[in-house]
Design a protein around this motif. Structure first.
Motif, PDB file in Angstrom:
ATOM      1  N   ALA A 599      56.804  69.437  75.918  1.00 56.36           N
ATOM      2  CA  ALA A 599      57.710  70.096  76.878  1.00 56.36           C
ATOM      3  C   ALA A 599      57.716  71.611  76.716  1.00 56.36           C
ATOM      4  O   ALA A 599      58.510  72.290  77.369  1.00 56.36           O
ATOM      5  CB  ALA A 599      59.117  69.545  76.702  1.00 56.36           C
ATOM      6  N   GLY A 600      56.854  72.152  75.851  1.00 54.98           N
ATOM      7  CA  GLY A 600      56.789  73.604  75.645  1.00 54.98           C
ATOM      8  C   GLY A 600      57.518  74.076  74.407  1.00 54.98           C
ATOM      9  O   GLY A 600      57.678  75.290  74.213  1.00 54.98           O
ATOM     10  N   GLY A 601      57.957  73.138  73.561  1.00 55.75           N
ATOM     11  CA  GLY A 601      58.676  73.525  72.362  1.00 55.75           C
ATOM     12  C   GLY A 601      57.794  74.259  71.363  1.00 55.75           C
ATOM     13  O   GLY A 601      56.583  74.072  71.312  1.00 55.75           O
ATOM     14  N   ILE A 602      58.438  75.107  70.565  1.00 59.59           N
ATOM     15  CA  ILE A 602      57.759  75.882  69.533  1.00 59.59           C
ATOM     16  C   ILE A 602      58.260  75.413  68.170  1.00 59.59           C
ATOM     17  O   ILE A 602      59.471  75.351  67.929  1.00 59.59           O
ATOM     18  CB  ILE A 602      58.044  77.396  69.692  1.00 59.59           C
ATOM     19  N   GLY A 603      57.337  75.063  67.290  1.00 57.73           N
ATOM     20  CA  GLY A 603      57.698  74.645  65.944  1.00 57.73           C
ATOM     21  C   GLY A 603      57.629  75.783  64.956  1.00 57.73           C
ATOM     22  O   GLY A 603      57.546  76.957  65.334  1.00 57.73           O
ATOM     23  N   LEU A 604      57.633  75.443  63.668  1.00 55.75           N
ATOM     24  CA  LEU A 604      57.547  76.479  62.642  1.00 55.75           C
ATOM     25  C   LEU A 604      56.211  77.213  62.720  1.00 55.75           C
ATOM     26  O   LEU A 604      56.172  78.443  62.660  1.00 55.75           O
ATOM     27  CB  LEU A 604      57.716  75.871  61.244  1.00 55.75           C
ATOM     28  N   LEU A 605      55.100  76.443  62.836  1.00 56.92           N
ATOM     29  CA  LEU A 605      53.781  77.054  62.855  1.00 56.92           C
ATOM     30  C   LEU A 605      53.000  76.787  64.130  1.00 56.92           C
ATOM     31  O   LEU A 605      51.981  77.432  64.362  1.00 56.92           O
ATOM     32  CB  LEU A 605      52.941  76.538  61.673  1.00 56.92           C
ATOM     33  N   ILE A 606      53.425  75.828  64.939  1.00 60.31           N
ATOM     34  CA  ILE A 606      52.591  75.396  66.056  1.00 60.31           C
ATOM     35  C   ILE A 606      53.379  75.446  67.364  1.00 60.31           C
ATOM     36  O   ILE A 606      54.597  75.549  67.382  1.00 60.31           O
ATOM     37  CB  ILE A 606      52.040  73.978  65.825  1.00 60.31           C
ATOM     38  N   GLY A 607      52.654  75.326  68.479  1.00 55.04           N
ATOM     39  CA  GLY A 607      53.241  75.301  69.814  1.00 55.04           C
ATOM     40  C   GLY A 607      52.285  75.905  70.821  1.00 55.04           C
ATOM     41  O   GLY A 607      52.179  77.124  70.944  1.00 55.04           O
ATOM     42  N   ASP A 608      51.535  75.050  71.523  1.00 57.86           N
ATOM     43  CA  ASP A 608      50.558  75.502  72.502  1.00 57.86           C
ATOM     44  C   ASP A 608      51.123  75.590  73.919  1.00 57.86           C
ATOM     45  O   ASP A 608      50.387  75.886  74.856  1.00 57.86           O
ATOM     46  CB  ASP A 608      49.352  74.554  72.514  1.00 57.86           C
ATOM     47  N   GLY A 609      52.404  75.276  74.096  1.00 59.52           N
ATOM     48  CA  GLY A 609      52.993  75.281  75.430  1.00 59.52           C
ATOM     49  C   GLY A 609      52.902  73.940  76.114  1.00 59.52           C
ATOM     50  O   GLY A 609      53.710  73.631  76.990  1.00 59.52           O
ATOM     51  N   GLN A 610      51.917  73.138  75.769  1.00 57.51           N
ATOM     52  CA  GLN A 610      51.782  71.760  76.231  1.00 57.51           C
ATOM     53  C   GLN A 610      51.006  70.999  75.163  1.00 57.51           C
ATOM     54  O   GLN A 610      50.571  71.592  74.167  1.00 57.51           O
ATOM     55  CB  GLN A 610      51.081  71.704  77.593  1.00 57.51           C
ATOM     56  N   LEU A 611      50.819  69.691  75.366  1.00 59.20           N
ATOM     57  CA  LEU A 611      50.234  68.907  74.284  1.00 59.20           C
ATOM     58  C   LEU A 611      49.508  67.688  74.816  1.00 59.20           C
ATOM     59  O   LEU A 611      50.074  66.888  75.562  1.00 59.20           O
ATOM     60  CB  LEU A 611      51.335  68.457  73.309  1.00 59.20           C
ATOM     61  N   ASN A 612      48.233  67.571  74.437  1.00 62.05           N
ATOM     62  CA  ASN A 612      47.453  66.339  74.612  1.00 62.05           C
ATOM     63  C   ASN A 612      47.334  65.759  73.207  1.00 62.05           C
ATOM     64  O   ASN A 612      46.397  66.067  72.473  1.00 62.05           O
ATOM     65  CB  ASN A 612      46.095  66.648  75.231  1.00 62.05           C
ATOM     66  N   TYR A 613      48.279  64.914  72.812  1.00 62.10           N
ATOM     67  CA  TYR A 613      48.463  64.567  71.401  1.00 62.10           C
ATOM     68  C   TYR A 613      47.331  63.748  70.815  1.00 62.10           C
ATOM     69  O   TYR A 613      46.890  62.742  71.379  1.00 62.10           O
ATOM     70  CB  TYR A 613      49.762  63.787  71.218  1.00 62.10           C
ATOM     71  N   ARG A 614      46.852  64.223  69.686  1.00 64.16           N
ATOM     72  CA  ARG A 614      45.998  63.467  68.783  1.00 64.16           C
ATOM     73  C   ARG A 614      46.378  63.866  67.362  1.00 64.16           C
ATOM     74  O   ARG A 614      46.892  64.956  67.126  1.00 64.16           O
ATOM     75  CB  ARG A 614      44.502  63.772  68.998  1.00 64.16           C
ATOM     76  N   GLU A 615      46.123  63.014  66.419  1.00 64.96           N
ATOM     77  CA  GLU A 615      46.392  63.375  65.034  1.00 64.96           C
ATOM     78  C   GLU A 615      45.527  64.562  64.613  1.00 64.96           C
ATOM     79  O   GLU A 615      44.365  64.671  65.014  1.00 64.96           O
ATOM     80  CB  GLU A 615      46.122  62.189  64.109  1.00 64.96           C
ATOM     81  N   GLU A 616      46.116  65.459  63.839  1.00 66.16           N
ATOM     82  CA  GLU A 616      45.361  66.587  63.294  1.00 66.16           C
ATOM     83  C   GLU A 616      44.580  66.103  62.077  1.00 66.16           C
ATOM     84  O   GLU A 616      45.159  65.568  61.125  1.00 66.16           O
ATOM     85  CB  GLU A 616      46.320  67.718  62.905  1.00 66.16           C
ATOM     86  N   LYS A 617      43.248  66.300  62.093  1.00 66.80           N
ATOM     87  CA  LYS A 617      42.386  65.825  61.019  1.00 66.80           C
ATOM     88  C   LYS A 617      41.643  67.006  60.412  1.00 66.80           C
ATOM     89  O   LYS A 617      41.062  67.823  61.144  1.00 66.80           O
ATOM     90  CB  LYS A 617      41.398  64.787  61.548  1.00 66.80           C
ATOM     91  N   ILE A 618      41.663  67.084  59.073  1.00 63.22           N
ATOM     92  CA  ILE A 618      41.111  68.241  58.379  1.00 63.22           C
ATOM     93  C   ILE A 618      40.227  67.768  57.237  1.00 63.22           C
ATOM     94  O   ILE A 618      40.596  66.874  56.473  1.00 63.22           O
ATOM     95  CB  ILE A 618      42.228  69.144  57.820  1.00 63.22           C
ATOM     96  N   LEU A 619      39.053  68.371  57.120  1.00 62.13           N
ATOM     97  CA  LEU A 619      38.163  68.166  55.987  1.00 62.13           C
ATOM     98  C   LEU A 619      37.988  69.504  55.292  1.00 62.13           C
ATOM     99  O   LEU A 619      37.734  70.528  55.942  1.00 62.13           O
ATOM    100  CB  LEU A 619      36.803  67.646  56.461  1.00 62.13           C
ATOM    101  N   GLU A 620      38.122  69.515  53.958  1.00 62.19           N
ATOM    102  CA  GLU A 620      37.938  70.751  53.184  1.00 62.19           C
ATOM    103  C   GLU A 620      36.967  70.492  52.041  1.00 62.19           C
ATOM    104  O   GLU A 620      37.053  69.461  51.360  1.00 62.19           O
ATOM    105  CB  GLU A 620      39.265  71.268  52.624  1.00 62.19           C
ATOM    106  N   ALA A 621      36.047  71.436  51.826  1.00 61.31           N
ATOM    107  CA  ALA A 621      35.120  71.372  50.695  1.00 61.31           C
ATOM    108  C   ALA A 621      35.007  72.766  50.095  1.00 61.31           C
ATOM    109  O   ALA A 621      34.969  73.765  50.826  1.00 61.31           O
ATOM    110  CB  ALA A 621      33.747  70.872  51.137  1.00 61.31           C
ATOM    111  N   PHE A 622      34.970  72.849  48.766  1.00 64.22           N
ATOM    112  CA  PHE A 622      34.849  74.152  48.124  1.00 64.22           C
ATOM    113  C   PHE A 622      33.975  74.059  46.887  1.00 64.22           C
ATOM    114  O   PHE A 622      33.808  72.992  46.291  1.00 64.22           O
ATOM    115  CB  PHE A 622      36.219  74.729  47.767  1.00 64.22           C
ATOM    116  N   TYR A 623      33.415  75.208  46.520  1.00 67.36           N
ATOM    117  CA  TYR A 623      32.730  75.363  45.236  1.00 67.36           C
ATOM    118  C   TYR A 623      33.354  76.558  44.534  1.00 67.36           C
ATOM    119  O   TYR A 623      33.333  77.674  45.059  1.00 67.36           O
ATOM    120  CB  TYR A 623      31.232  75.584  45.415  1.00 67.36           C
TER     121      TYR A 623
END
Length: 663
Positions: A599-623
């Motif tokens: 509906a256009g809500g703004i969160g602490l870090l996120i808020g695109d104005g609208q939403l096509n919801y999918r789970e946020e998926k993250i892969l991280e690798a480091f050396y």
């Protein structure tokens, strides 16, 4: 020295009363030894160190100075100050000590509740000096006077109509002079401590504010500061690690000093971005840097009683000023980033340990940890300011963005909305009962006055209880931590805000949300596992959940999270202190939270104005490449699918480099 004098005097008397006996007993060839000379402390040598303090002053008439946070003292032009110094002393034979010193002082973040609305505000970003010193050495004590050149930089912010929010800024340098006095004392090993007062007068500069339809402004900084500092003496050459000839005091096990500095640079290329909201990652790509420097000071007050203090300088911003990802990519990025270094006393607390007898264990010297022995069976009480993750939700393989994984939702249980101010700290108390195979700990904490607020309050509060079980599988150690938490904070119900806007579509969802905030609960749990597979390989996993019915108060916009990974030491390829880490996380939202963002809500870090919801998926690798016992360089890659839970945007590839040093 007194013993030497008494023995020498007694010998003289005895020999004087029996001259013939002495002459008969002593061979004529025995050389006469000169009396032993006591070692004298010598101040000659290079040194470097850090300092913290408090300042007062003004910037001239009508400058509308920003009130800076002072924590223990009234807010002021500078608030608490802190920085670094380095110099060289030369002690003459007559005990006069001549020296040269350069230093830099940085101010605190602004104290928003004390800031009065105005069309503009001014502030002093930093002050630096290059000074001569002259003093007289009374052994290990050195009183001195000092004076020389000073310079700095001021800033003027043009504010929005609310008189608070900066719209634009101007900067000007200043040049002037300084004078002061102080006293320094050797306290053990290569360490000295000092107390110093300085007056700093910087020349007036004029800001032209015509573009903002305001008259010109004269900024004329004049400040007084009192500061305490620690110096580490290098010797008469920069690479020497011990003082020149002279006495060196022994170090005490009842205090310690440690430090760290971390620089992280992150960037991502252009991403798919058909639309952007207030908190979206920019579609065109971006690069940002953060830097922190900490000192960790510890004192043993009495049996089992310890006091710790951790001042921190921080500068820089996360990507998009730490906005645009729920699982944010840089664990060093603070929500209150700054252009110039700002100092905060991040930790100050007292820890009291009550031993219950029985078997003991060695405690290694380290940051926020004094060396010695303690009972394995013990009760520990901690009261003060700290990060909740110092005590809860720990993990040997994923807990420190300065050393291992950088992503917020991999080094922490993402759905645990732990109470914290903008840098991630709070005030409260923790009590722990520790046994050999298990521990239980609980804590009560202050919460922010509103979501993303830098002001902590006791209206409401946060609580958490954690059970830790220690075990071994095939002789390899493992741990399981289970935690439950509840916050009572000033937040709004997503469903209530949505219902109000549905009844009157002309209303703005975010303004409506802010207007209906009141004390609401948020509760949830986390599970945290670590298991060594071999001496060099370990795995970890976390699962966390919160009710998702009201706004996130402190951490980040995650209601469900599942993460895990592996950490591998480099023994098999001849780099035993290097580390490879590979981890992944899936973050999700409650249905109410999804509808709010759509509906256009703004969160602490996120808020695109609208939403096509999918789970946020993250892969991280480091050396992490270990240069030596105190420095590491890390290269890190993160792939983010559905940033901010939005399938319309991204994916994002984030490339990072991290330089870390500690002592």
């Amino acid at each position: 020295m007194k013993r030497i004098f008494i023995i020498g005097s007694t010998t003289s008397v005895v020999l004087g009363s029996c001259p013939f006996a002495a002459a008969a007993d002593l061979p004529a060839t025995v050389p006469i030894k000169a009396p032993a000379r006591a070692a004298i402390y010598n101040w000659t040598g290079f040194y470097f160190g850090g300092q913290v303090g408090y300042g007062q002053g003004d910037l001239g008439p009508g400058a509308n100075p920003v009130p800076e946070q002072a924590i223990f003292f009234p807010h002021s032009l500078t608030g608490l100050i802190g920085g670094f110094q380095a110099g060289y002393n030369f002690q003459l034979p007559n005990r006069v000590v001549l020296g040269l010193e350069v230093d830099a002082l940085f101010t605190s973040p602004r104290d928003l509740p004390k800031l009065d609305p105005a069309p503009f505000n001014s502030t002093l970003e930093y002050a630096a000096t290059a000074r001569g010193r002259i003093g007289y050495a009374f052994g290990t004590t050195l009183p001195y006077v000092t004076g020389g050149l000073a310079w700095g930089q001021s800033r003027v912010n043009i504010n929005a109509n609310d008189g608070i929010t900066p719209l634009s800024s101007q900067f000007l340098p200043h040049l002037g002079w300084t004078a002061g006095l102080g006293i320094e004392k050797a306290i053990g090993g290569n360490w000295t401590a000092k107390v110093e007062y300085d007056y700093i007068d910087l020349a007036r500069r004029t800001y032209g504010l015509g573009d903002a339809m305001l008259p010109d402004l004269n900024v004329d900084p004049r400040i007084q500061v009192i500061k305490v500092g620690l110096n580490y003496k290098l010797g008469d050459t920069l690479w020497a690690l011990s003082p020149v000839d002279g006495m060196q005091l022994p170090e005490s096990p009842d205090w310690n000093v440690h430090g760290q500095t971390t620089f992280i640079s992150q960037a991502y290329p252009r991403i798919r971005s058909p639309y952007e909201g207030a908190n979206s990652l920019p579609g065109g790509g971006q690069g940002r840097e953060t830097w922190t420097a900490d000192a960790f000071l510890g004192w043993r007050l009495w049996g089992g009683g310890e006091l710790y203090f951790n001042p921190e300088l921080a500068q820089g911003f996360g990507l998009n000023t730490t906005l645009g990802l729920a699982g944010f990519s840089n664990g060093e990025a603070q929500k209150g980033g700054t252009d110039f270094p700002k100092i905060r006393p991040q930790r100050y607390f007292i820890r009291q340990t009550f031993g219950l007898g029985g078997e003991q264990e060695e405690v290694a010297d380290g940051p926020l940890q004094l060396p010695g022995k303690r009972d394995i069976d013990r009760v520990t009480l901690t009261v003060g300011r700290f990060a909740i993750t110092d005590y809860f939700d720990g993990n040997s393989y994923a807990r420190d963005p300065r050393a291992d994984f950088m992503n917020w939702s991999i080094w922490s249980s993402g759905a645990y909305d732990f109470p914290a101010d903008l840098p991630g700290f709070t005030r409260g108390a923790v009590i722990e009962l520790n046994r050999k195979d298990w521990a239980v700990r609980a804590g009560l904490f202050q919460v922010p006055s509103a979501p993303n607020s830098d002001v902590l309050t006791s209206r409401g509060g946060g609580a958490v209880v954690e059970l830790e079980e220690r075990y071994a599988i095939s002789d390899q150690p493992g741990k399981l931590r289970l935690g439950v938490f509840e916050n009572q904070g000033n937040t709004a119900s997503y469903r209530e805000a949505l219902a109000i806007v549905a009844a009157d579509p002309s209303l703005d969802i975010n303004a409506t949300t802010a207007s209906i905030r009141h004390t609401l609960p948020k509760y949830g749990f986390y599970a945290n596992m670590e298991q060594a597979i071999t001496q060099d390989i370990g795995i970890f996993a976390r699962a966390s959940w919160n009710d998702g019915q009201s706004e996130i108060l402190s951490f980040t916009d995650i209601d469900r999270s599942l993460s895990g990974g592996v950490s591998i030491k480099g023994s098999s390829w001849g780099r035993m202190n290097d580390t490879i880490g590979i981890g992944g996380v899936i973050n999700g939202l409650s249905s109410a939270h999804r509808d709010f963002l759509a509906a256009g809500g703004i969160g602490l870090l996120i808020g695109d104005g609208q939403l096509n919801y999918r789970e946020e998926k993250i892969l991280e690798a480091f050396y992490a490449y270990n240069f030596n016992r105190w420095s590491t360089l890390t290269f890190d890659y993160q792939f983010v699918a559905n940033p901010s839970y939005n399938a319309d945007r991204g994916p994002v590839s984030i490339f990072s480099a991290r330089a870390h040093a500690e002592f």
